[in-house]
Write a protein that holds these residues in place. Structure first.
Motif, PDB file in Angstrom:
ATOM      1  N   SER A  64      35.890 -35.074 -22.336  1.00  0.00           N
ATOM      2  CA  SER A  64      35.154 -34.396 -23.383  1.00  0.00           C
ATOM      3  C   SER A  64      33.881 -33.756 -22.815  1.00  0.00           C
ATOM      4  N   LEU A  65      33.189 -34.506 -21.956  1.00  0.00           N
ATOM      5  CA  LEU A  65      31.960 -34.010 -21.334  1.00  0.00           C
ATOM      6  C   LEU A  65      32.250 -32.804 -20.443  1.00  0.00           C
ATOM      7  N   LEU A  66      33.338 -32.916 -19.689  1.00  0.00           N
ATOM      8  CA  LEU A  66      33.764 -31.845 -18.794  1.00  0.00           C
ATOM      9  C   LEU A  66      33.967 -30.548 -19.572  1.00  0.00           C
ATOM     10  N   TRP A  67      34.669 -30.653 -20.696  1.00  0.00           N
ATOM     11  CA  TRP A  67      34.936 -29.449 -21.497  1.00  0.00           C
ATOM     12  C   TRP A  67      33.652 -28.904 -22.122  1.00  0.00           C
ATOM     13  N   LYS A  68      32.743 -29.807 -22.470  1.00  0.00           N
ATOM     14  CA  LYS A  68      31.472 -29.347 -23.036  1.00  0.00           C
ATOM     15  C   LYS A  68      30.687 -28.565 -21.993  1.00  0.00           C
ATOM     16  N   MET A  69      30.712 -29.066 -20.748  1.00  0.00           N
ATOM     17  CA  MET A  69      30.019 -28.365 -19.671  1.00  0.00           C
ATOM     18  C   MET A  69      30.674 -27.007 -19.438  1.00  0.00           C
ATOM     19  N   TRP A  70      31.985 -27.014 -19.414  1.00  0.00           N
ATOM     20  CA  TRP A  70      32.754 -25.780 -19.224  1.00  0.00           C
ATOM     21  C   TRP A  70      32.368 -24.748 -20.285  1.00  0.00           C
ATOM     22  N   ALA A  71      32.344 -25.215 -21.528  1.00  0.00           N
ATOM     23  CA  ALA A  71      32.020 -24.311 -22.638  1.00  0.00           C
ATOM     24  C   ALA A  71      30.593 -23.789 -22.479  1.00  0.00           C
ATOM     25  N   LEU A 103      28.852 -23.404 -19.684  1.00  0.00           N
ATOM     26  CA  LEU A 103      28.804 -22.447 -18.574  1.00  0.00           C
ATOM     27  C   LEU A 103      29.339 -21.086 -18.997  1.00  0.00           C
ATOM     28  N   TYR A 104      30.441 -21.128 -19.737  1.00  0.00           N
ATOM     29  CA  TYR A 104      31.150 -19.880 -20.042  1.00  0.00           C
ATOM     30  C   TYR A 104      30.564 -19.134 -21.226  1.00  0.00           C
ATOM     31  N   SER A 105      29.737 -19.789 -22.032  1.00  0.00           N
ATOM     32  CA  SER A 105      29.274 -19.089 -23.232  1.00  0.00           C
ATOM     33  C   SER A 105      27.926 -18.389 -23.031  1.00  0.00           C
ATOM     34  N   ARG A 106      27.323 -18.507 -21.837  1.00  0.00           N
ATOM     35  CA  ARG A 106      26.074 -17.785 -21.584  1.00  0.00           C
ATOM     36  C   ARG A 106      26.228 -16.958 -20.317  1.00  0.00           C
ATOM     37  N   PRO A 107      25.950 -15.648 -20.364  1.00  0.00           N
ATOM     38  CA  PRO A 107      26.147 -14.784 -19.191  1.00  0.00           C
ATOM     39  C   PRO A 107      25.428 -15.299 -17.945  1.00  0.00           C
ATOM     40  N   SER A 108      24.205 -15.803 -18.148  1.00  0.00           N
ATOM     41  CA  SER A 108      23.425 -16.212 -16.965  1.00  0.00           C
ATOM     42  C   SER A 108      24.086 -17.399 -16.268  1.00  0.00           C
ATOM     43  N   THR A 109      24.481 -18.423 -17.031  1.00  0.00           N
ATOM     44  CA  THR A 109      25.089 -19.596 -16.398  1.00  0.00           C
ATOM     45  C   THR A 109      26.469 -19.242 -15.861  1.00  0.00           C
ATOM     46  N   TYR A 110      27.175 -18.370 -16.562  1.00  0.00           N
ATOM     47  CA  TYR A 110      28.501 -17.988 -16.088  1.00  0.00           C
ATOM     48  C   TYR A 110      28.395 -17.268 -14.750  1.00  0.00           C
ATOM     49  N   ARG A 111      27.402 -16.369 -14.647  1.00  0.00           N
ATOM     50  CA  ARG A 111      27.199 -15.614 -13.398  1.00  0.00           C
ATOM     51  C   ARG A 111      26.872 -16.556 -12.246  1.00  0.00           C
ATOM     52  N   ALA A 112      25.968 -17.486 -12.531  1.00  0.00           N
ATOM     53  CA  ALA A 112      25.595 -18.460 -11.487  1.00  0.00           C
ATOM     54  C   ALA A 112      26.784 -19.311 -11.082  1.00  0.00           C
ATOM     55  N   PHE A 113      27.558 -19.749 -12.106  1.00  0.00           N
ATOM     56  CA  PHE A 113      28.708 -20.604 -11.824  1.00  0.00           C
ATOM     57  C   PHE A 113      29.751 -19.856 -10.993  1.00  0.00           C
ATOM     58  N   SER A 114      30.034 -18.614 -11.376  1.00  0.00           N
ATOM     59  CA  SER A 114      31.083 -17.885 -10.660  1.00  0.00           C
ATOM     60  C   SER A 114      30.621 -17.535  -9.236  1.00  0.00           C
ATOM     61  N   TRP A 115      29.334 -17.298  -9.078  1.00  0.00           N
ATOM     62  CA  TRP A 115      28.803 -17.039  -7.735  1.00  0.00           C
ATOM     63  C   TRP A 115      29.015 -18.260  -6.843  1.00  0.00           C
ATOM     64  N   LEU A 116      28.666 -19.441  -7.391  1.00  0.00           N
ATOM     65  CA  LEU A 116      28.826 -20.688  -6.634  1.00  0.00           C
ATOM     66  C   LEU A 116      30.299 -20.975  -6.370  1.00  0.00           C
ATOM     67  N   ALA A 117      31.132 -20.760  -7.396  1.00  0.00           N
ATOM     68  CA  ALA A 117      32.545 -21.116  -7.278  1.00  0.00           C
ATOM     69  C   ALA A 117      33.223 -20.303  -6.174  1.00  0.00           C
ATOM     70  N   THR A 118      32.884 -19.007  -6.076  1.00  0.00           N
ATOM     71  CA  THR A 118      33.521 -18.204  -5.023  1.00  0.00           C
ATOM     72  C   THR A 118      33.006 -18.597  -3.646  1.00  0.00           C
ATOM     73  N   ARG A 119      31.730 -18.962  -3.556  1.00  0.00           N
ATOM     74  CA  ARG A 119      31.159 -19.337  -2.250  1.00  0.00           C
ATOM     75  C   ARG A 119      31.681 -20.684  -1.775  1.00  0.00           C
ATOM     76  N   PHE A 120      31.888 -21.582  -2.740  1.00  0.00           N
ATOM     77  CA  PHE A 120      32.277 -22.951  -2.331  1.00  0.00           C
ATOM     78  C   PHE A 120      33.724 -23.242  -2.695  1.00  0.00           C
ATOM     79  N   ARG A 121      34.564 -22.218  -2.660  1.00  0.00           N
ATOM     80  CA  ARG A 121      35.951 -22.404  -3.108  1.00  0.00           C
ATOM     81  C   ARG A 121      36.712 -23.392  -2.232  1.00  0.00           C
ATOM     82  N   ALA A 122      36.251 -23.532  -1.002  1.00  0.00           N
ATOM     83  CA  ALA A 122      36.914 -24.474  -0.106  1.00  0.00           C
ATOM     84  C   ALA A 122      36.801 -25.905  -0.609  1.00  0.00           C
TER      85      ALA A 122
END
Lengths: 224, 487
Positions: free
Chosen positions: B428-435, B437-456
């Motif tokens: 439940s917590l995981l999905w809340k965090m997901w939501a 991250l994805y519902s604000r442009p700033s956090t989504y941008r930061a998250f996607s930047w990190l996710a592509t850099r640390f995809r390994a």
């Protein structure tokens, strides 16, 4: 508190404050009414019920007993049961059957049950009407023509007046105002009994009649 | 306890067929999916039923109009349900029918057992009734030493095999004619093996006609109960329903409390859309309208008629405006015929009386979400069930609602028994965090930047996802970065 009160109490606690508007059935049926002729209604009824493996014979008020007699001989019907107190039954009493024993329904079913299950080969009942849209006969049980008569014997003959065919089931029950007084058992019958319960393979003669033969009177204007 | 698989019939004949737990759903689905015979049976049968239904609705405009009307009739009836039930009771009593109310399956069985004992009944012949399956009627009667014999050909086959129906309209759809031929030869004295379908049906007819003649009580379900006239309507093709309700001295009908309609004319459109949706027939062979027991002038028919009205969780569904739509169902089975999941796993894998999409939305009310919370997840949410439903039940929406009820944190005043049964605070917590991250442009941008850099660093094992799929991994570059590069 009884189960009844508890169930109703739970439902009442959550019943919508305002009931919905009642459905208007005409809105669906009226635009699709066909205004078709009697002959066209008969044609649709016939196509429908023949599609369900029933046989249909067009005959007349004068000739149907002779036709029935011939069909009984052809089908090797030994005993034919019918309601002796109906107009059709009285006609049969005066008709000559060569090889078939005529037997009118007498008394309560308990005295007849074994014969119905084991010795009566065919039955005749009249239809109150029919439905063109689906090829269905309308049978109402009565003291003269009880429910088991159209159910237990393997061959069922039905006498139908072409003037009583309705376009749809809705028309039949609306315009004859069935809700004002129904018999113990009202039935729509569309063909002999059937089942597709084994590998979707259609088989006739499941638990009810194996054959259904409709004799249509009053069908003038319709070629045979 | 595991569900009986169709490939091993009769091994638990005579044993209690109590409801199986839905917890083992995944395991049973896995087994079913790997059973090629079963897959072929259901694929063939569902293709056949879908094609037959389509032929019955050549005019989409007529279908749409009839669906809207049918939905309206069912919703209207439910909007006055308690009033209509009381009106039905009054009409039935006036006609001489005895009305009983049961909150639970046990109460319903006790009522019917009492009737059977009063008549010293040895044999009850049964027309097809899914409610009687729901309450384990046969088992309850057998435990009391009273025979309960199914007379619908498909139900008879399933009973001989010691199984439960795998489809609400075609109960023996999982059996091949060869399996049925073997079953008849083994269980019916004097019958030799034949896989000719006509011959098999005639054997069934002969055996069951003897039983109709000797039975003390006939049991049936109800398709529609008409409040204004006190009429019980039954839809069937075989004539066994007529036999059960006409020949024995006593007729007991059992139905869920939701089956009532106000006016007789309301059954006309519902009957039409039911047979066309269910088996693709313009009409069934018989439509049987019963208005009371044998009258003083009648020569036949049962001397007593009883109606048992069963709740079993239906009033829980009624209490919630959205969940109430579940009760619109007229049990045609079109949702299962068109369901890609049902077609692949068959009816037994669900482990509930009602399989397929309708089973997934009604069973949680009958059995509670503890046992059934996985059922609403056994769906791709493709929407086929909702699209073909003749009374427009929004089945996919209800599946999502039930998933929510099961997954959400337990509440003080839950809409249903077992709410929160699948609640996991970590997920439940995981999905809340997901939501978040994805519902604000700033956090989504930061998250996607990190996710592509640390995809390994993406974990290789991702719970259920990687059981049959390659792991999910962020792309090396974000879409926004690739778009920026375009000139």
């Amino acid at each position: 508190m009884s189960a009844r009160d508890k169930i109703l109490g739970r439902l009442r606690a959550h019943m919508p404050a305002e009931a919905m508007m009642p459905p208007v059935l005409e809105a669906h049926y009226a635009p699709r009414a066909r205004g078709e002729s009697k002959a066209e209604r008969l044609r649709r009824f016939r196509t429908g019920i023949e599609g369900f493996q029933a046989q249909v014979h067009l005959t007349t008020e004068d000739d149907w007993p002779t036709l029935l007699s011939a069909l009984c001989a052809q089908k090797q019907v030994h005993t034919l049961m019918f309601g002796g107190l109906t107009p059709a039954g009285r006609r049969l009493m005066t008709t000559r059957f060569e090889t078939t024993v005529l037997r009118s329904w007498e008394g309560q079913v308990e005295t007849l049950k074994a014969d119905l299950f084991h010795r009566v080969d065919a039955a005749l009942t009249h239809a109150r009407g029919a439905i063109a849209e689906t090829g269905s006969l309308i049978l109402w049980s009565s003291p003269e023509e009880p429910r088991t008569l159209s159910l237990v014997p393997p061959l069922h003959f039905v006498l139908l007046d072409a003037a009583t065919i309705h376009p749809t089931f809705f028309d039949a029950l609306r315009y004859e105002n069935w809700a004002a007084g129904l018999p113990t058992n009202a039935l729509l019958v569309s063909g002999p009994s059937k089942t597709a319960d084994i590998q979707q393979t259609l088989a006739y003669g499941a638990h009810g009649p194996k054959e259904l033969i409709v004799l249509v009177i009053n069908a003038e204007g319709e070629a045979s | 306890m595991s569900v009986q698989t169709p490939s091993s019939p009769a091994s638990n004949a005579g044993q209690p067929l109590a409801f199986v737990s839905a917890q083992a759903l995944r395991e049973r689905m896995h087994e079913a999916v790997n059973d090629t015979h079963l897959r072929q049976s259901f694929r063939g049968a569902m293709d056949f039923l879908m094609a037959k239904r389509a032929v019955q609705f050549p005019d989409p405009e007529e279908l749409d109009s009839l669906r809207v009307l049918s939905e309206h009739i069912r919703q209207y009836s439910l909007s006055k349900l308690p009033d209509l039930l009381e009106q039905l009771e009054t009409s039935l009593v006036r006609n001489g029918v005895q009305v009983h109310w049961a909150e639970t399956p046990d109460e319903a069985n006790a009522i019917m057992l009492e009737i059977a004992r009063r008549h010293a009944a040895k044999l009850i012949v049964k027309g097809k009734s899914m409610v009687s399956e729901e309450i384990e009627f046969n088992h309850a009667m057998e435990a009391a030493g009273i025979g309960a014999l199914e007379s619908d050909m498909g139900e008879y086959i399933v009973q001989l095999a010691g199984e439960k129906p795998s489809h609400i309209i075609m109960p023996a759809i999982h059996q091949t004619k060869q399996q049925i031929a073997k079953l008849f030869a083994e269980h019916i004295p004097g019958v030799e093996y034949t896989d000719n379908v006509d011959a098999l049906i005639q054997i069934g007819r002969r055996v069951l006609r003897e039983k109709f003649e000797e039975a003390d009580i006939g049991l049936s379900g109800v398709n529609f109960a008409v409040a204004e006239t006190g009429t019980l309507c039954l839809v069937e093709n075989e004539g066994n329903g007529r036999m059960c309700t006409t020949v024995p001295k006593v007729h007991i009908a059992i139905t869920g409390i939701e089956k009532v309609v106000e006016k007789l004319e309301h059954v006309a459109p519902l009957f039409s859309i039911l047979t066309r949706s269910a088996t693709g027939q313009a009409v069934s062979t018989y439509f049987n309208m019963i208005t009371g027991p044998r009258r003083s002038t009648d020569q036949d028919g049962p001397e007593e008629v009883h109606l048992v009205l069963l709740d079993n969780g239906r009033s829980q569904a009624y209490a919630d405006e959205q969940l109430r739509k579940t009760l619109q169902c007229i049990r045609c089975g079109a949702c299962m015929n068109h369901c890609p999941v049902y077609t692949r796993i068959g009816g037994h894998a669900y482990g509930t009386t009602y399989p397929g999409p309708i089973g997934k939305i009604i069973s949680p009310h009958m059995m509670g979400l503890e046992q059934t919370h996985l059922l609403p997840t056994a769906s791709s949410l493709c929407g086929a069930c909702g699209e073909v439903c003749p009374v427009k039940i929004p089945i996919p929406e209800l599946l999502i609602r039930l998933r929510g009820e099961a997954q959400s944190a337990p509440r003080a005043d839950p809409a249903m028994v077992g709410q929160g049964a699948a609640y996991d605070p970590k997920i439940s917590l995981l999905w809340k965090m997901w939501a978040g991250l994805y519902s604000r442009p700033s956090t989504y941008r930061a998250f996607s930047w990190l996710a592509t850099r640390f995809r390994a660093l993406t974990p290789a094992r991702q719970r259920g996802w990687t059981a049959a799929r390659t792991p999910l991994k962020p792309a090396p570059r974000r879409l926004r970065d690739m778009l920026k590069d375009r000139t």
